[in-house]
Enzyme design. Structure first.
Site, PDB file in Angstrom:
ATOM      1  N   CYS A   1       0.830  -1.209   0.000  1.00  0.00           N
ATOM      2  CA  CYS A   1       0.000   0.000   0.000  1.00  0.00           C
ATOM      3  C   CYS A   1       0.865   1.261   0.000  1.00  0.00           C
ATOM      4  CB  CYS A   1      -0.927  -0.001   1.209  1.00  0.00           C
ATOM      5  SG  CYS A   1      -2.003   1.442   1.313  1.00  0.00           S
TER       6      CYS A   1
ATOM      7  N   CYS B   1      -3.653  -2.162   6.485  1.00  0.00           N
ATOM      8  CA  CYS B   1      -3.638  -0.831   5.877  1.00  0.00           C
ATOM      9  C   CYS B   1      -4.948  -0.474   5.189  1.00  0.00           C
ATOM     10  CB  CYS B   1      -2.482  -0.763   4.870  1.00  0.00           C
ATOM     11  SG  CYS B   1      -2.286   0.832   4.077  1.00  0.00           S
TER      12      CYS B   1
END
Length: 441
Positions: A91, A226
């Site tokens: 991410c 995330c």
């Protein structure tokens, strides 16, 4: 801004420096969690409240589509094939310092690029050093491309040819996040600020938030994946997206004789190397050693300290360097012919009951080279673990690499990332392609 105390205090510190600050909330997930709530909406409310108290503007960008394509689908593919990917590292490199950073800088007028920065609430720091030979900055070694190539330029921003921007550990070692940032580039770091990188969270950061009455001052810390949030049952969550195996046996088999059935598992993706296999046999708990996704079998060993749960050798297909590195700085054995050391590092593993890794080593191009580079580095394969010593072996054709851990490592897993360090400097990372189970020097 994530809606947490770290990014809130980061915005506060930038505002106090007299900078023109705009809060940016990035939404990457838009479904409800197990309790029926959408954490992203609550976080956005907190971001707006903090920005209002700081008298700064804020905007919300929905990158759910990009997150699904570049992160979540990749993670699902990984879990479905039995590896253990790290969505936070992906991410950061693909979304936060990729799509988001590119999008924001594309909105900046060319004449203001020199004075525009991208700030986050990570516990890390950027150190800028001068490069003695500017031309060396323009080249890097790519294991995947097998050749020297131009440094990729994801951002159309001014880049100094005489400076190099290093990713270094945050002052608060108990919160250091360089492991999660190890996939970004030096070019990106040239326009990045980490305002709280030199602060201690438990005292300095929280105290600042309380002192200036920020809404997030006492907000609990989030440990969820995330931008997906806190999932109480992550295996159940994954099962909503990964089709069940057509093999109904789902066997847990002994790695000692490769045939004794110990029990059954709930899904090949629900366990990772070193975790409990969820079965008890002969009055002992058994732990995951290896997974065969084709046969839908988990192989396990008795006790959490069994030698098959440790290794001193892993194989990498690619290595990402944040900046080009000078191999001579880390190598005591550079560009030398095959030696006893190399032969020891690359010898067959007679302790491994699985032949897969040995075949991968034998078939890899690292054996087709007469010369190798050995880099002596620090490493981490998990967030916040104590750094260990390793030797990274790269052949002169820069195809594949082998890592030798100087001490046995527990639970190294394919798909997991290994980050490389030079003391406090994070040099880069690599996903683990294979683990040589039970290997010892």
């Amino acid at each position: 801004m994530s809606g947490g105390v770290d990014s809130s205090v980061s915005a506060l510190l930038l505002k106090q420096r007299g900078l023109n600050v705009i809060g940016v909330y990035m939404q990457n997930w838009d479904t409800l969690d197990e309790s029926g709530t959408c954490n992203s909406q609550d976080d956005w409310i907190d971001v707006k409240a903090v920005c209002k108290s700081l008298d700064i503007n804020c905007i919300k960008l929905n990158l759910s589509k990009e997150y699904w394509t570049k992160v979540f689908s990749v993670v699902l593919d990984g879990y479905s094939t039995g590896i253990t990917p790290n969505p936070d590292i992906i991410c950061n490199s693909e979304i936060k310092f990729g799509c988001l950073m590119n999008k924001l800088f594309s909105l900046v007028p060319p004449e203001r690029l020199d004075t525009t920065w991208f700030a986050t609430g990570h516990y890390a720091q950027v150190e800028t050093v001068q490069v003695s030979d500017p031309n060396t900055r323009k080249k890097y070694i790519s294991l995947s491309e097998h050749e020297e190539s131009e440094m990729p330029s994801p951002l159309e921003i001014p880049a100094s040819t005489t400076e190099r921007h290093l990713l270094t550990r945050g002052k608060d070692r108990s919160k250091d996040q360089t492991y999660f940032l190890s996939g970004i580039s030096g070019l990106q770091l040239s326009r990045v600020l980490f305002p709280i990188g030199n602060l201690i969270k438990k005292t300095e950061v929280r105290d600042l938030a309380i002192k200036f009455n920020l809404k997030t001052a006492k907000k609990p810390e989030s440990f969820g994946i995330c931008f997906v949030g806190n999932r109480k049952n992550f295996s159940k969550f994954l099962s909503e997206f990964i089709p069940p195996s057509t093999d109904s046996n789902r066997l847990v088999v002994s790695a000692l004789d490769m045939k004794t059935v110990l029990g059954h598992h709930t899904g090949i993706y629900s366990k990772t190397i070193g975790q409990s296999a969820g079965v008890t046999f002969d009055s002992q708990k058994w732990f995951v050693v290896e997974k065969d996704t084709e046969k839908n079998i988990i192989y396990a060993a008795p006790g959490h300290d069994h030698y098959l749960l440790y290794t001193q050798r892993i194989l990498l297909n690619t290595v990402h360097w944040i900046n080009p590195i000078n191999y001579k700085n880390y190598s005591s054995l550079s560009n030398i012919p095959q030696t006893d050391t190399i032969q020891t590092f690359l010898r067959p593993n007679t302790n491994n009951p699985f032949s897969k890794v040995n075949n991968d080593l034998n078939n890899s191009k690292i054996y087709s080279s007469d010369t190798h580079i050995i880099l002596n580095l620090k490493y981490q394969i998990r967030h916040l673990e104590s750094p260990g010593d390793c030797s990274l072996i790269i052949s002169n054709n820069f195809s594949n690499a082998v890592v030798i851990f100087h001490s046995p490592v527990y639970g190294a897993t394919p798909g997991q990332y290994i980050a490389f360090y030079d003391n406090h400097i994070c040099l880069g990372n690599a996903p683990i392609s294979h683990v040589d189970i039970g290997f010892r020097l």
